[in-house]
Design a protein around this motif. Structure first.
Motif, PDB file in Angstrom:
ATOM      1  N   ASN A  36      19.945  44.830  30.412  1.00  0.00           N
ATOM      2  CA  ASN A  36      18.920  45.317  30.308  1.00  0.00           C
ATOM      3  C   ASN A  36      17.929  45.646  31.361  1.00  0.00           C
ATOM      4  O   ASN A  36      16.450  44.899  30.858  1.00  0.00           O
ATOM      5  N   GLU A  37      18.084  45.929  32.505  1.00  0.00           N
ATOM      6  CA  GLU A  37      16.956  46.476  33.336  1.00  0.00           C
ATOM      7  C   GLU A  37      17.107  47.844  33.422  1.00  0.00           C
ATOM      8  O   GLU A  37      17.661  48.890  33.200  1.00  0.00           O
ATOM      9  N   THR A  38      16.773  48.003  34.328  1.00  0.00           N
ATOM     10  CA  THR A  38      16.671  49.962  34.955  1.00  0.00           C
ATOM     11  C   THR A  38      17.360  49.688  35.774  1.00  0.00           C
ATOM     12  O   THR A  38      18.864  48.753  35.592  1.00  0.00           O
ATOM     13  N   VAL A  39      18.059  50.911  35.454  1.00  0.00           N
ATOM     14  CA  VAL A  39      19.766  51.688  36.657  1.00  0.00           C
ATOM     15  C   VAL A  39      19.216  50.619  37.883  1.00  0.00           C
ATOM     16  O   VAL A  39      20.525  50.762  37.917  1.00  0.00           O
ATOM     17  N   ASP A  97      30.281  60.230  40.436  1.00  0.00           N
ATOM     18  CA  ASP A  97      30.147  61.444  39.643  1.00  0.00           C
ATOM     19  C   ASP A  97      29.058  60.436  38.516  1.00  0.00           C
ATOM     20  O   ASP A  97      29.579  60.975  37.278  1.00  0.00           O
ATOM     21  N   LEU A  98      27.940  59.785  39.013  1.00  0.00           N
ATOM     22  CA  LEU A  98      26.671  59.355  37.498  1.00  0.00           C
ATOM     23  C   LEU A  98      26.039  60.166  37.855  1.00  0.00           C
ATOM     24  O   LEU A  98      24.458  60.087  37.531  1.00  0.00           O
ATOM     25  N   ASP A  99      25.534  60.624  38.970  1.00  0.00           N
ATOM     26  CA  ASP A  99      24.355  61.253  39.984  1.00  0.00           C
ATOM     27  C   ASP A  99      23.405  61.674  39.065  1.00  0.00           C
ATOM     28  O   ASP A  99      22.293  62.039  38.723  1.00  0.00           O
ATOM     29  N   ALA A 100      24.633  63.276  38.840  1.00  0.00           N
ATOM     30  CA  ALA A 100      24.293  64.334  37.903  1.00  0.00           C
ATOM     31  C   ALA A 100      23.053  63.695  36.622  1.00  0.00           C
ATOM     32  O   ALA A 100      22.381  64.314  36.145  1.00  0.00           O
ATOM     33  N   TYR A 101      24.036  62.349  35.764  1.00  0.00           N
ATOM     34  CA  TYR A 101      22.907  61.936  34.602  1.00  0.00           C
ATOM     35  C   TYR A 101      22.917  61.413  34.474  1.00  0.00           C
ATOM     36  O   TYR A 101      20.824  61.232  33.951  1.00  0.00           O
ATOM     37  N   VAL A 102      21.893  60.703  35.888  1.00  0.00           N
ATOM     38  CA  VAL A 102      21.069  59.778  36.131  1.00  0.00           C
ATOM     39  C   VAL A 102      19.715  60.587  36.934  1.00  0.00           C
ATOM     40  O   VAL A 102      18.440  59.988  36.533  1.00  0.00           O
ATOM     41  N   ARG A 103      19.686  61.624  37.147  1.00  0.00           N
ATOM     42  CA  ARG A 103      18.233  62.355  37.414  1.00  0.00           C
ATOM     43  C   ARG A 103      18.436  63.328  36.595  1.00  0.00           C
ATOM     44  O   ARG A 103      17.320  63.061  36.096  1.00  0.00           O
ATOM     45  N   LEU A 104      18.927  63.168  35.040  1.00  0.00           N
ATOM     46  CA  LEU A 104      18.463  63.539  33.985  1.00  0.00           C
ATOM     47  C   LEU A 104      17.523  62.954  32.803  1.00  0.00           C
ATOM     48  O   LEU A 104      17.008  62.604  32.026  1.00  0.00           O
ATOM     49  N   LEU A 105      17.308  60.981  33.827  1.00  0.00           N
ATOM     50  CA  LEU A 105      16.888  60.590  32.678  1.00  0.00           C
ATOM     51  C   LEU A 105      14.969  60.783  32.797  1.00  0.00           C
ATOM     52  O   LEU A 105      15.124  60.533  34.299  1.00  0.00           O
ATOM     53  N   PRO A 106      14.331  60.375  31.965  1.00  0.00           N
ATOM     54  CA  PRO A 106      12.720  60.442  32.828  1.00  0.00           C
ATOM     55  C   PRO A 106      12.797  59.771  33.671  1.00  0.00           C
ATOM     56  O   PRO A 106      11.524  60.235  34.605  1.00  0.00           O
ATOM     57  N   ASP A 107      12.740  58.625  33.706  1.00  0.00           N
ATOM     58  CA  ASP A 107      12.673  57.468  35.063  1.00  0.00           C
ATOM     59  C   ASP A 107      13.705  57.665  35.988  1.00  0.00           C
ATOM     60  O   ASP A 107      13.479  56.410  36.172  1.00  0.00           O
ATOM     61  N   LYS A 108      14.351  58.435  35.959  1.00  0.00           N
ATOM     62  CA  LYS A 108      15.655  58.696  37.135  1.00  0.00           C
ATOM     63  C   LYS A 108      16.255  57.184  37.225  1.00  0.00           C
ATOM     64  O   LYS A 108      16.430  56.800  36.113  1.00  0.00           O
ATOM     65  N   GLU A 139      20.804  55.833  49.303  1.00  0.00           N
ATOM     66  CA  GLU A 139      22.246  54.661  49.977  1.00  0.00           C
ATOM     67  C   GLU A 139      22.415  54.978  48.255  1.00  0.00           C
ATOM     68  O   GLU A 139      23.710  54.710  47.796  1.00  0.00           O
ATOM     69  N   ILE A 140      21.729  54.274  47.306  1.00  0.00           N
ATOM     70  CA  ILE A 140      22.378  54.108  45.940  1.00  0.00           C
ATOM     71  C   ILE A 140      22.026  55.230  45.189  1.00  0.00           C
ATOM     72  O   ILE A 140      23.547  55.767  44.359  1.00  0.00           O
ATOM     73  N   TRP A 141      21.452  56.803  45.352  1.00  0.00           N
ATOM     74  CA  TRP A 141      22.006  58.458  44.963  1.00  0.00           C
ATOM     75  C   TRP A 141      23.035  58.279  45.730  1.00  0.00           C
ATOM     76  O   TRP A 141      24.229  59.088  45.705  1.00  0.00           O
ATOM     77  N   HIS A 142      23.300  58.353  47.256  1.00  0.00           N
ATOM     78  CA  HIS A 142      24.356  58.784  47.058  1.00  0.00           C
ATOM     79  C   HIS A 142      25.711  57.730  46.782  1.00  0.00           C
ATOM     80  O   HIS A 142      27.289  58.538  46.197  1.00  0.00           O
ATOM     81  N   ALA A 143      26.030  56.096  46.228  1.00  0.00           N
ATOM     82  CA  ALA A 143      26.867  56.051  45.833  1.00  0.00           C
ATOM     83  C   ALA A 143      26.507  56.480  44.072  1.00  0.00           C
ATOM     84  O   ALA A 143      27.968  56.525  43.764  1.00  0.00           O
ATOM     85  N   ARG A 145      29.757  53.512  32.258  1.00  0.00           N
ATOM     86  CA  ARG A 145      29.750  52.142  32.858  1.00  0.00           C
ATOM     87  C   ARG A 145      30.299  51.792  33.735  1.00  0.00           C
ATOM     88  O   ARG A 145      31.185  50.740  34.882  1.00  0.00           O
ATOM     89  N   GLN A 146      31.805  52.686  33.980  1.00  0.00           N
ATOM     90  CA  GLN A 146      33.061  52.190  34.594  1.00  0.00           C
ATOM     91  C   GLN A 146      32.984  52.299  36.034  1.00  0.00           C
ATOM     92  O   GLN A 146      32.800  52.394  36.937  1.00  0.00           O
ATOM     93  N   ARG A 147      32.042  53.929  35.758  1.00  0.00           N
ATOM     94  CA  ARG A 147      30.958  54.435  36.556  1.00  0.00           C
ATOM     95  C   ARG A 147      30.257  53.728  37.308  1.00  0.00           C
ATOM     96  O   ARG A 147      29.493  53.788  38.534  1.00  0.00           O
ATOM     97  N   LEU A 148      29.766  53.580  36.439  1.00  0.00           N
ATOM     98  CA  LEU A 148      27.778  52.589  37.087  1.00  0.00           C
ATOM     99  C   LEU A 148      28.631  51.107  37.978  1.00  0.00           C
ATOM    100  O   LEU A 148      28.343  51.058  38.869  1.00  0.00           O
ATOM    101  N   ALA A 149      29.670  50.775  37.156  1.00  0.00           N
ATOM    102  CA  ALA A 149      30.484  49.609  38.390  1.00  0.00           C
ATOM    103  C   ALA A 149      31.208  49.855  39.564  1.00  0.00           C
ATOM    104  O   ALA A 149      30.997  48.961  40.107  1.00  0.00           O
ATOM    105  N   LEU A 150      31.259  51.015  39.560  1.00  0.00           N
ATOM    106  CA  LEU A 150      32.659  51.760  40.280  1.00  0.00           C
ATOM    107  C   LEU A 150      30.908  51.820  41.508  1.00  0.00           C
ATOM    108  O   LEU A 150      31.233  51.446  43.132  1.00  0.00           O
ATOM    109  N   ALA A 151      29.645  52.502  41.106  1.00  0.00           N
ATOM    110  CA  ALA A 151      29.007  52.436  42.269  1.00  0.00           C
ATOM    111  C   ALA A 151      28.184  51.324  42.503  1.00  0.00           C
ATOM    112  O   ALA A 151      28.124  50.818  44.128  1.00  0.00           O
ATOM    113  N   ARG A 152      28.033  50.498  42.147  1.00  0.00           N
ATOM    114  CA  ARG A 152      27.684  49.619  42.679  1.00  0.00           C
ATOM    115  C   ARG A 152      28.650  48.971  43.575  1.00  0.00           C
ATOM    116  O   ARG A 152      28.390  47.736  44.429  1.00  0.00           O
TER     117      ARG A 152
END
Length: 218
Positions: free
Chosen positions: A91-94, A117-128, A108-112, A145-152
């Protein structure tokens, strides 16, 4: 240490009871591999061995020329990422959910995120990147959530991804979309445990490792 994975007569027993019957395989780097088998065949046990959680295996499994249980755990974990069925989201920031307090640039974060395939969704969030993920990651669907773990993992340049029933909680369309993402990754080996091989993606795996229940070995 981007290397092949090779197992020879690899097995595992809990309290004397065989949980993974002896198997042999070679996974050249980079490969996309499906691991299939009935419940109780040892699929999760195999991933737990490969991720370093279970060290007292029998037989041999090597990354390159190094025996896996002889590698320091920190060295192994710098190369291998284990993604379970429902990755934990704080329960923290993206941003924090990706960096986990380590230092990475926004680039580096945006590249990951793009690779996942999660960047488009995060860019739509109010605070990205600085948007809160919400309690239990409620901002993200199961597939996200799977994609978030993958990006990590991609952010940390992991070379081997171990995915345990990564699409079991998703509907068919979402499951295939997540599989597409894993299968499209360049420069990584992916070992994907699944209870169901989708016909759309079956032929995209470089190999399929079939596990059998230890009871069937007698």
């Amino acid at each position: 240490m981007a290397s092949d994975l090779t197992a020879k007569q690899l097995s595992y027993a809990y309290d004397g009871k065989l949980a993974l019957a002896p198997i042999n395989f070679n996974v050249p780097y980079p490969s996309k591999v499906a691991i299939v088998g009935d419940s109780g065949a040892g699929k999760s046990t195999l991933l737990n061995i490969l991720s370093g959680k279970l060290r007292a295996y029998r037989g041999s499994v090597q990354i390159g020329t190094k025996e896996l249980n002889q590698l320091p755990l920190a060295v192994l974990q710098s190369q291998v990422l284990y993604i379970d069925q429902l990755p934990y989201v704080f329960n923290e920031t993206v941003r924090y959910n990706l960096t986990l307090g380590d230092n990475f640039t926004d680039q580096e974060i945006w590249h990951a995120l793009a690779e996942s395939d999660l960047d488009a969704y995060v860019r739509l969030l109010p605070d990205k990147l600085d948007n809160l993920a919400g309690e239990n990651g409620r901002l993200f669907s199961g597939g996200q959530r799977q994609r978030l773990a993958l990006a990590r993992g991609l952010l940390r340049d992991r070379k081997i991804l171990l995915i345990d029933e990564g699409t079991s909680s998703l509907n068919r369309a979402s499951a295939i979309a997540v599989e597409d993402q894993f299968l499209s990754l360049k420069g990584v080996s992916v070992l994907f445990v699944t209870h169901q091989l989708h016909s759309e993606n079956k032929d995209r795996f470089d190999q399929i490792i079939q596990l059998h229940s230890p009871a069937e070995q007698h």
